[in-house]
Design an enzyme around this catalytic site. Sequence first.
Site, PDB file in Angstrom:
ATOM      1  N   GLY A   1       0.818  -1.197   0.000  1.00 10.48           N
ATOM      2  CA  GLY A   1       0.000   0.000   0.000  1.00 10.48           C
ATOM      3  C   GLY A   1       0.855   1.251   0.000  1.00 10.48           C
ATOM      4  O   GLY A   1       1.845   1.363  -0.716  1.00 10.48           O
TER       5      GLY A   1
ATOM      6  N   THR B   1      -2.265   8.218  -2.667  1.00  9.68           N
ATOM      7  CA  THR B   1      -3.687   8.490  -2.488  1.00  9.68           C
ATOM      8  C   THR B   1      -3.916   9.927  -2.023  1.00  9.68           C
ATOM      9  O   THR B   1      -2.989  10.638  -1.642  1.00  9.68           O
ATOM     10  CB  THR B   1      -4.281   7.539  -1.439  1.00  9.68           C
ATOM     11  OG1 THR B   1      -3.627   7.796  -0.183  1.00  9.68           O
ATOM     12  CG2 THR B   1      -4.071   6.079  -1.830  1.00  9.68           C
TER      13      THR B   1
ATOM     14  N   GLU C   1       0.365   7.308  -7.735  1.00  6.90           N
ATOM     15  CA  GLU C   1       1.400   8.211  -7.201  1.00  6.90           C
ATOM     16  C   GLU C   1       1.011   8.779  -5.842  1.00  6.90           C
ATOM     17  O   GLU C   1       1.379   9.894  -5.495  1.00  6.90           O
ATOM     18  CB  GLU C   1       1.694   9.345  -8.178  1.00  6.90           C
ATOM     19  CG  GLU C   1       3.029   9.216  -8.885  1.00  6.90           C
ATOM     20  CD  GLU C   1       2.992   8.218 -10.018  1.00  6.90           C
ATOM     21  OE1 GLU C   1       3.893   8.236 -10.855  1.00  6.90           O
ATOM     22  OE2 GLU C   1       2.072   7.387 -10.093  1.00  6.90           O
TER      23      GLU C   1
ATOM     24  N   GLY D   1     -28.883   8.556 -19.566  1.00  9.51           N
ATOM     25  CA  GLY D   1     -28.786   7.114 -19.771  1.00  9.51           C
ATOM     26  C   GLY D   1     -27.747   6.732 -20.804  1.00  9.51           C
ATOM     27  O   GLY D   1     -27.143   5.655 -20.720  1.00  9.51           O
TER      28      GLY D   1
END
Length: 401
Positions: free
Chosen positions: A135, A381, A379, A356
């Site tokens: 992470g 969060t 690059e 739609g």
Amino acid sequence: MARLAQTAGLTDVQQEILSTVRDFVDKEIIPVATELEHRDEYPQAIVDGLRELGLFGLMIPEEYGGLGESLLTYALCVEEIARGWMSVSGIINTHFIVAYMLKQHGTQEQKEHFLPRMAAGDIRGAFSMSEPGLGSDVSAITSKAVKDGDEYVLNGQKMWLTNGGTSSLVAVLVRSDEGHPEGTAPHKSMTTFLVEKEPGFGEVRPGLTIPGKIDKMGYKGVDTTELIMDGLRIPADRVLGGVTGRGFYQMMDGVEVGRVNVAARGCGVAQRAFELGVRYAQQRHTFGKPIAQHQAIQFKLAEMATKVEAAHAMMVNAARKKDSGERNDLEAGMAKYLASEYCKEVVEDAFRIHGGYGFSKEYEIERLYREAPMLLIGEGTAEIQKMIIGRRLLEEYRFQG
């Protein structure tokens, strides 16, 4: 105003480069992007065209065969390319980060060996920090290099490599405890290795495997992969800069300029979403008139255009700050954060304007709607950007009492 996101103070050379790239995007990328994206097909013809334009060497110094242009010029080109198809800008951006790291931190031998071929597009770059369990916590890297004579032996698994399959040079960040006593801070015991390989999938050199493309919601066409090192032997002269323990700082320098370019991508995608929205709003009729004449739609268009302008201005400011030689992590973090968030919002508003039909793969906005979320995490969060911004603000506005 003819179009949004104009940049004041550009030289004639910069304007000519941007005009050339814009024409290429309009003629060679936009007409085929959606079809290629739906097939998840690598845009080889587009990449070849960008190579002929010299974009793979845009920021590489002239002494190594590049154009020697500024980060601002590069970011504005990325903005234009992302307006056509964000995946193509990703192919360029990862290559650029590796070239930038070599230019800034490589030994003279490394620069002479790699940069001329990178400028020509003969070598394509990729870089690798992340791992399956990593992470945003780069200090938790577990991939490791162990010294063995004049070589290092690398083991571990890396994740989320853009250009992982098509690249022939990967800058890989791993732990290297050699020369760093126990208790050394994690970021001081990391090293960047320059790993050369054959393009493709499977075992691309002894000890190095690229398993295959990761199937993604968006950001298709470009190959995103894992990288598995199992007894991979790398010569000591392929340590970036020739000294171990500097990899974290080298990578962060590369990511910092990468954030400017992610901001540029967000600006480009948002511009395209606005173009699609304002065009559709003038074509689609309800209650006897184009929906663009309804106040609710005009308000939406006004908000979208303002966000495009604001994001572009922050991106340009961050690039110019870096070009001036000043520290720009605050400006790059702000630009990346704002541009990616505004991009998501502008794309969603354009999607809503389409009603739609926006849900149909027949319309280009459907592709943009799936692509925009990648910018929220690429690059770093939004949360990481806020941490960077907050820390820098406290440095600048330190209360003395």
